[in-house]
Design a protein around this motif. Structure first.
Motif, PDB file in Angstrom:
ATOM      1  N   THR A  12     -58.945 -56.126  54.274  1.00 19.28           N
ATOM      2  CA  THR A  12     -57.905 -55.252  53.736  1.00 19.28           C
ATOM      3  C   THR A  12     -58.445 -54.294  52.682  1.00 19.28           C
ATOM      4  O   THR A  12     -57.801 -53.296  52.380  1.00 19.28           O
ATOM      5  N   ASN A  13     -59.623 -54.621  52.133  1.00 15.47           N
ATOM      6  CA  ASN A  13     -60.198 -53.744  51.113  1.00 15.47           C
ATOM      7  C   ASN A  13     -61.690 -54.027  50.977  1.00 15.47           C
ATOM      8  O   ASN A  13     -62.128 -55.169  51.095  1.00 15.47           O
ATOM      9  N   ILE A  14     -62.452 -52.966  50.725  1.00 11.58           N
ATOM     10  CA  ILE A  14     -63.863 -53.087  50.394  1.00 11.58           C
ATOM     11  C   ILE A  14     -64.081 -52.201  49.171  1.00 11.58           C
ATOM     12  O   ILE A  14     -63.776 -51.016  49.202  1.00 11.58           O
ATOM     13  N   TYR A  29     -73.755 -54.244  45.483  1.00 12.09           N
ATOM     14  CA  TYR A  29     -72.823 -55.350  45.686  1.00 12.09           C
ATOM     15  C   TYR A  29     -71.437 -54.791  45.980  1.00 12.09           C
ATOM     16  O   TYR A  29     -71.068 -53.738  45.471  1.00 12.09           O
ATOM     17  N   SER A  30     -70.690 -55.531  46.791  1.00 12.63           N
ATOM     18  CA  SER A  30     -69.315 -55.122  47.054  1.00 12.63           C
ATOM     19  C   SER A  30     -68.419 -56.350  47.158  1.00 12.63           C
ATOM     20  O   SER A  30     -68.890 -57.464  47.354  1.00 12.63           O
ATOM     21  N   ILE A  31     -67.128 -56.111  47.017  1.00 15.14           N
ATOM     22  CA  ILE A  31     -66.114 -57.146  47.214  1.00 15.14           C
ATOM     23  C   ILE A  31     -65.411 -56.822  48.522  1.00 15.14           C
ATOM     24  O   ILE A  31     -64.910 -55.711  48.703  1.00 15.14           O
ATOM     25  N   VAL A  32     -65.398 -57.775  49.430  1.00 13.17           N
ATOM     26  CA  VAL A  32     -64.688 -57.623  50.698  1.00 13.17           C
ATOM     27  C   VAL A  32     -63.499 -58.573  50.646  1.00 13.17           C
ATOM     28  O   VAL A  32     -63.668 -59.792  50.511  1.00 13.17           O
ATOM     29  N   THR A  33     -62.294 -58.015  50.731  1.00 15.56           N
ATOM     30  CA  THR A  33     -61.072 -58.803  50.674  1.00 15.56           C
ATOM     31  C   THR A  33     -60.588 -59.093  52.081  1.00 15.56           C
ATOM     32  O   THR A  33     -60.435 -58.174  52.898  1.00 15.56           O
ATOM     33  N   LEU A  34     -60.369 -60.392  52.366  1.00 16.59           N
ATOM     34  CA  LEU A  34     -59.855 -60.824  53.669  1.00 16.59           C
ATOM     35  C   LEU A  34     -58.473 -61.434  53.492  1.00 16.59           C
ATOM     36  O   LEU A  34     -58.229 -62.166  52.532  1.00 16.59           O
ATOM     37  N   ILE A  57     -71.557 -53.490  61.084  1.00 17.66           N
ATOM     38  CA  ILE A  57     -70.928 -52.820  59.945  1.00 17.66           C
ATOM     39  C   ILE A  57     -69.473 -53.279  59.898  1.00 17.66           C
ATOM     40  O   ILE A  57     -68.768 -53.242  60.904  1.00 17.66           O
ATOM     41  N   VAL A  58     -69.027 -53.700  58.715  1.00 17.28           N
ATOM     42  CA  VAL A  58     -67.672 -54.196  58.536  1.00 17.28           C
ATOM     43  C   VAL A  58     -66.855 -53.124  57.820  1.00 17.28           C
ATOM     44  O   VAL A  58     -67.292 -52.572  56.806  1.00 17.28           O
ATOM     45  N   THR A  59     -65.671 -52.814  58.364  1.00 14.69           N
ATOM     46  CA  THR A  59     -64.782 -51.819  57.769  1.00 14.69           C
ATOM     47  C   THR A  59     -63.378 -52.391  57.648  1.00 14.69           C
ATOM     48  O   THR A  59     -63.055 -53.432  58.252  1.00 14.69           O
ATOM     49  N   VAL A  60     -62.529 -51.725  56.876  1.00 15.41           N
ATOM     50  CA  VAL A  60     -61.139 -52.145  56.719  1.00 15.41           C
ATOM     51  C   VAL A  60     -60.482 -52.200  58.097  1.00 15.41           C
ATOM     52  O   VAL A  60     -60.638 -51.304  58.915  1.00 15.41           O
ATOM     53  N   GLY A  61     -59.767 -53.296  58.355  1.00 11.19           N
ATOM     54  CA  GLY A  61     -59.093 -53.501  59.632  1.00 11.19           C
ATOM     55  C   GLY A  61     -59.847 -54.427  60.574  1.00 11.19           C
ATOM     56  O   GLY A  61     -59.269 -54.935  61.540  1.00 11.19           O
TER      57      GLY A  61
END
Length: 163
Positions: A12-14, A29-34, A57-61
């Motif tokens: 839902t957010n990166i 670094y990043s925060i990936v929200t699931l 590659i991971v994207t929103v959705g």
């Protein structure tokens, strides 16, 4: 031995995650929200050492499973925040199991048994060939169909040894 735990959800957010002083790690670094669709939310801290299966590659959705060390300390915050060790983007007709497999290549939860074939690619996380027997190790197993037996049996397409 790492005890893997996982959470599956939709990204839902990166966002960027700042570490260090003076921004020396900016962009690393990043925060990936699931979100799992039932109201549960988890944040994964993704670092340069996080392993992405097939370098996807991971994207929103995207539908993603994040794996973390169940025995690692975590901050007591909501939503929970884990250091991502492995990230797996869901792909149709491809299954992924991350677990410790014993000498008989049965997962620690007893759910999956691996049957090796000459066509099974066995590599390290850096894509270099692994020449030893993969039993008694943490493995990332990429496979297709499996039997309905207990444990389910499959001949994996690829085994990635997590040293």
């Amino acid at each position: 031995m790492v005890t893997f735990n996982f959470f599956t959800g939709t990204v839902t957010n990166i966002s960027e995650f700042m570490t260090g002083q003076n921004g020396e790690n900016q962009g690393c670094y990043s925060i990936v929200t699931l979100e799992d669709g039932l109201g549960a939310v988890v944040n994964f801290v993704v670092s340069p050492t996080t392993y992405f299966v097939d370098q996807q590659i991971v994207t929103v959705g995207d539908r993603v499973t994040g794996y973390h060390d169940a025995s690692a300390p975590v901050p007591l915050i909501y939503p929970p925040q884990y250091r991502a060790l492995i990230m797996v983007k869901e792909i149709a007709a491809q299954n992924v199991k991350v677990d410790f497999f014993n000498s008989e290549l049965v997962s620690s939860d007893g759910v999956l048994r691996l049957n090796l074939s000459p066509n099974t690619s066995i590599v390290l996380t850096n894509s270099q060939p692994f020449s030893s027997y993969p039993g008694n190790r943490n493995l990332i197993v990429i496979y297709g169909p499996s039997t309905f037996s207990i444990p389910a049996q499959t001949t994996p397409y690829e085994i990635i040894v997590w040293c």
